[in-house]
Design a protein around this motif. Structure first.
Motif, PDB file in Angstrom:
ATOM      1  N   ASN A  31       0.816  -1.207   0.000  1.00  0.00           N
ATOM      2  CA  ASN A  31       0.000   0.000   0.000  1.00  0.00           C
ATOM      3  C   ASN A  31       0.857   1.269   0.000  1.00  0.00           C
ATOM      4  O   ASN A  31       0.326   2.371   0.089  1.00  0.00           O
ATOM      5  CB  ASN A  31      -0.928   0.016   1.220  1.00  0.00           C
ATOM      6  N   GLU A 116       6.350 -12.138   0.893  1.00  0.00           N
ATOM      7  CA  GLU A 116       5.519 -11.628  -0.198  1.00  0.00           C
ATOM      8  C   GLU A 116       6.222 -10.545  -0.998  1.00  0.00           C
ATOM      9  O   GLU A 116       5.943 -10.364  -2.173  1.00  0.00           O
ATOM     10  CB  GLU A 116       4.185 -11.088   0.351  1.00  0.00           C
TER      11      GLU A 116
ATOM     12  N   GLY B  27       1.027 -16.732  -3.048  1.00  0.00           N
ATOM     13  CA  GLY B  27       1.839 -15.535  -3.294  1.00  0.00           C
ATOM     14  C   GLY B  27       1.358 -14.303  -2.563  1.00  0.00           C
ATOM     15  O   GLY B  27       2.001 -13.253  -2.629  1.00  0.00           O
ATOM     16  N   GLY B  28       0.234 -14.410  -1.866  1.00  0.00           N
ATOM     17  CA  GLY B  28      -0.290 -13.256  -1.146  1.00  0.00           C
ATOM     18  C   GLY B  28      -1.301 -12.484  -1.988  1.00  0.00           C
ATOM     19  O   GLY B  28      -1.318 -12.577  -3.209  1.00  0.00           O
ATOM     20  N   TYR B  29      -2.102 -11.711  -1.299  1.00  0.00           N
ATOM     21  CA  TYR B  29      -3.169 -10.958  -1.941  1.00  0.00           C
ATOM     22  C   TYR B  29      -2.632 -10.019  -3.005  1.00  0.00           C
ATOM     23  O   TYR B  29      -3.149  -9.965  -4.127  1.00  0.00           O
ATOM     24  CB  TYR B  29      -3.917 -10.173  -0.868  1.00  0.00           C
ATOM     25  N   PHE B  30      -1.582  -9.289  -2.675  1.00  0.00           N
ATOM     26  CA  PHE B  30      -1.132  -8.224  -3.576  1.00  0.00           C
ATOM     27  C   PHE B  30      -0.351  -8.755  -4.766  1.00  0.00           C
ATOM     28  O   PHE B  30      -0.219  -8.070  -5.768  1.00  0.00           O
ATOM     29  CB  PHE B  30      -0.304  -7.196  -2.805  1.00  0.00           C
ATOM     30  N   ASN B  31       0.165  -9.953  -4.642  1.00  0.00           N
ATOM     31  CA  ASN B  31       0.858 -10.551  -5.779  1.00  0.00           C
ATOM     32  C   ASN B  31      -0.103 -11.317  -6.684  1.00  0.00           C
ATOM     33  O   ASN B  31       0.335 -11.965  -7.636  1.00  0.00           O
ATOM     34  CB  ASN B  31       1.974 -11.485  -5.293  1.00  0.00           C
ATOM     35  N   ALA B 112      -1.785 -14.267   7.025  1.00  0.00           N
ATOM     36  CA  ALA B 112      -1.870 -13.069   6.197  1.00  0.00           C
ATOM     37  C   ALA B 112      -2.156 -11.828   7.049  1.00  0.00           C
ATOM     38  O   ALA B 112      -2.697 -11.919   8.142  1.00  0.00           O
ATOM     39  CB  ALA B 112      -2.946 -13.244   5.143  1.00  0.00           C
ATOM     40  N   GLN B 113      -1.753 -10.700   6.548  1.00  0.00           N
ATOM     41  CA  GLN B 113      -2.034  -9.424   7.204  1.00  0.00           C
ATOM     42  C   GLN B 113      -3.307  -8.845   6.603  1.00  0.00           C
ATOM     43  O   GLN B 113      -3.246  -8.015   5.702  1.00  0.00           O
ATOM     44  CB  GLN B 113      -0.869  -8.467   6.971  1.00  0.00           C
ATOM     45  N   ARG B 115      -5.439  -6.720   7.499  1.00  0.00           N
ATOM     46  CA  ARG B 115      -5.741  -5.300   7.603  1.00  0.00           C
ATOM     47  C   ARG B 115      -5.140  -4.532   6.450  1.00  0.00           C
ATOM     48  O   ARG B 115      -5.556  -3.427   6.159  1.00  0.00           O
ATOM     49  CB  ARG B 115      -5.239  -4.758   8.936  1.00  0.00           C
ATOM     50  N   GLU B 116      -4.162  -5.124   5.793  1.00  0.00           N
ATOM     51  CA  GLU B 116      -3.567  -4.430   4.653  1.00  0.00           C
ATOM     52  C   GLU B 116      -4.501  -4.417   3.449  1.00  0.00           C
ATOM     53  O   GLU B 116      -4.439  -3.524   2.626  1.00  0.00           O
ATOM     54  CB  GLU B 116      -2.227  -5.070   4.272  1.00  0.00           C
ATOM     55  N   PHE B 117      -5.348  -5.413   3.349  1.00  0.00           N
ATOM     56  CA  PHE B 117      -6.250  -5.411   2.195  1.00  0.00           C
ATOM     57  C   PHE B 117      -7.714  -5.435   2.579  1.00  0.00           C
ATOM     58  O   PHE B 117      -8.578  -5.282   1.722  1.00  0.00           O
ATOM     59  CB  PHE B 117      -5.921  -6.570   1.230  1.00  0.00           C
TER      60      PHE B 117
END
Lengths: 195, 195
Positions: A31, A116, B27-31, B112-113, B115-117
């Motif tokens: 972010n 990540e 790979g994570g949400y953002f990837n 996973a974090q 709160r970031e997404f």
DNA sequence: GTCTATATTCGGATAGAC
DNA sequence: GTCTATCCGAATATAGAC
């Protein structure tokens, strides 16, 4: 090398790292844009790329710097000597203090999912500070202070509670500073593995 | 409503969620891009937006679904009755089993974090399953099985070790299935808070 | 409800002057 | 070493047919 040149270089570098830490800890790596870092650090975007190569380089520099710093503190604890129990307790106390004094650093080290955005880094639990904490536990097993468990398991059981508390504190679930819980937390932790 | 229509709707929805879980855990949400999900799920990108609104909606649906499922299992443990000790142990056993049976789900819930997404979600530690585990601890304090500590602290100390082990296992640091460590892990955990 | 094609924004990264 | 201006690809989201 002229001192002011070195000073400037260090200043820019550390300004970037400080800004990045602030932003990464707040909203997470993904972010945060390089433009955000540039704005926060009051530095040009060109400087960032000059010093760190790419965005990942900023995160990597921050990560290794913070881990080395933490590992240094743990090393000093080890060099002070004392029983395994004393050392492990000092480690927990250190982590609690760091959480209160530098919550952003702790957030970034402990809370973020580095793999990540730093795909080549090994998992945090095999980093130097964690290895060192495991070594303390191994020493405790050798000296008969800790029950003869697998060192990895024992370390998880010993430090798992305190680390959990750090997470809770960073998430804002615990209102009071961690130091207020140190005695209780350590008592519980030690009971888990003591002979 | 015709059965096959409902079937199709459910199929598309669950295909998307399954694909998303796979990719988010890997790979994570953002990837993970919506195109990735679309490809993996063998569904059109239009369908995804039709069902979930936006990418965040996919993550949110997955998150709440998995939390509800986990909470349901914990609820059943509670309804089976027994001492607080038995219930807490069953909870740990459940989490260990889930980790081995559905590592991706566990990865997404625990690792996973969010709160970031999912900026509007409360921290995971105040979610229903965690609340329920804390209630088990409170019951144990009431019944005198667990020492009279602050329930939040006691829960962290009791479940911190096992959760740490789950993290280690998900990170590939532990080679053996968690079940092999259940007895040891539970013994350590219970010693931490038992009277 | 599902699909394809397309619009639009955004963010990482570079070029090149100073 | 630092800066500004700019490029370019990628990814979210939409339009509109079927």
């Amino acid at each position: 090398m002229p001192a002011n040149l070195a000073r400037n270089r260090i200043d820019t570098r550390s300004k970037v790292l400080e800004a990045a830490l602030h932003l990464f800890a707040g909203g997470g790596y993904f972010n945060t844009s390089v433009h955000d870092i540039q704005r926060e650090a009051q530095v040009s975007i060109g400087s960032i790329y000059h010093h760190f190569g790419d965005k990942e380089g900023v995160a990597r520099a921050l990560y290794t710097e913070l881990l080395e710093q933490t590992d240094g503190e743990l090393k000093r604890i080890n060099e002070r000597g004392g029983s395994a129990q004393e050392r492990c307790r000092a480690a927990v106390a250190l982590l609690f203090e760091m959480t209160e004094a530098e919550p952003k650093s702790m957030q970034f080290i402990l809370h973020a999912q580095h793999r990540e955005f730093l795909p080549n880094e090994p998992p945090i639990c095999s980093s130097a500070p964690f290895r060192r904490m495991r070594e303390m536990v191994e020493a405790g097993i050798q000296s008969g202070e800790i029950r003869p468990l697998d060192a990895m398991i024992a370390a998880a059981c010993l430090f798992g509670g305190p680390i959990r508390l750090i997470h809770l504190r960073l998430d804002g679930v615990l209102a009071a500073p961690l130091q207020e819980h140190l005695e209780t937390a350590w008592d519980c932790a030690w009971r888990a593995v003591a002979v």
